[in-house]
Design an enzyme around this catalytic site. Structure first.
Site, PDB file in Angstrom:
ATOM      1  N   CYS A 129       0.849  -1.190   0.000  1.00  9.58           N
ATOM      2  CA  CYS A 129       0.000   0.000   0.000  1.00  9.58           C
ATOM      3  C   CYS A 129       0.889   1.246   0.000  1.00  9.58           C
ATOM      4  CB  CYS A 129      -0.870  -0.034   1.268  1.00  9.58           C
ATOM      5  SG  CYS A 129      -1.946   1.394   1.501  1.00  9.58           S
ATOM      6  N   GLY A 130       0.374   2.331  -0.521  1.00  6.56           N
ATOM      7  CA  GLY A 130       1.100   3.591  -0.460  1.00  6.56           C
ATOM      8  C   GLY A 130       1.366   4.053   0.963  1.00  6.56           C
TER       9      GLY A 130
END
Length: 162
Positions: free
Chosen positions: A37-38
């Site tokens: 995930c970012g």
């Protein structure tokens, strides 16, 4: 619905179940996590808090989930290796769990019931702070990083409140 935080448990990533009863008289910071995930670099801030305030009564609990964007596809050993290798994670990690909807793990159903509809995770890295008395104190979206002043202040107030 379980009425007490301390009645809950969750399977561990590797090993025995994690019982919230073991965290009685500690502040518990719970985050739903994902390795791809970012927001994954937030592991660093969570690890910092665990390393610096664990002796003062803070427990950090990571709960990997593949619920959002299929961003936690790995096995337990892959998740463990990634967290350790990339972010030095040494805090307790739960098994990959469902954190939203009717199939959510009881821990996340409890958090949603205590925090209300807006507290339900809508992405990875929602963070929840549970008091030494087992009450939900506050919750934060992924937009609030663990190293932000606002978040650290909330954690510190909870840890120092005796």
């Amino acid at each position: 619905m379980t009425t007490s935080f301390y009645d809950l448990d969750i399977p561990a990533l590797c090993g025995e179940p994690i019982s919230m009863a073991d965290f009685r008289d500690k502040v518990v910071l719970i985050a739903n996590t994902a390795s791809e995930c970012g927001f994954t670099p937030q592991y660093e801030g969570l690890q910092y808090l665990w390393s610096h305030y664990g002796k003062s009564g803070l427990v950090v609990l990571g709960v990997p989930s593949n619920d959002f964007g299929q961003q936690e596809p790995g096995t337990a050993s892959e998740i463990q290796a990634s967290c350790s290798r990339n972010y030095g994670v040494s805090f307790p990690m739960a098994a990959k769990s469902t954190v939203k909807g009717a199939e959510a793990t009881p821990l996340f159903r409890w958090l949603a019931a205590e925090g209300g509809i807006l507290s339900r995770p809508r992405w990875n890295f929602y963070k929840y702070i549970v008091s030494r008395e087992g009450k939900l104190l506050n919750w934060f979206t992924p937009l609030t990083a663990p190293d932000s002043g606002r978040f650290k202040s909330c954690v510190m107030r909870a840890v120092m409140d005796r």
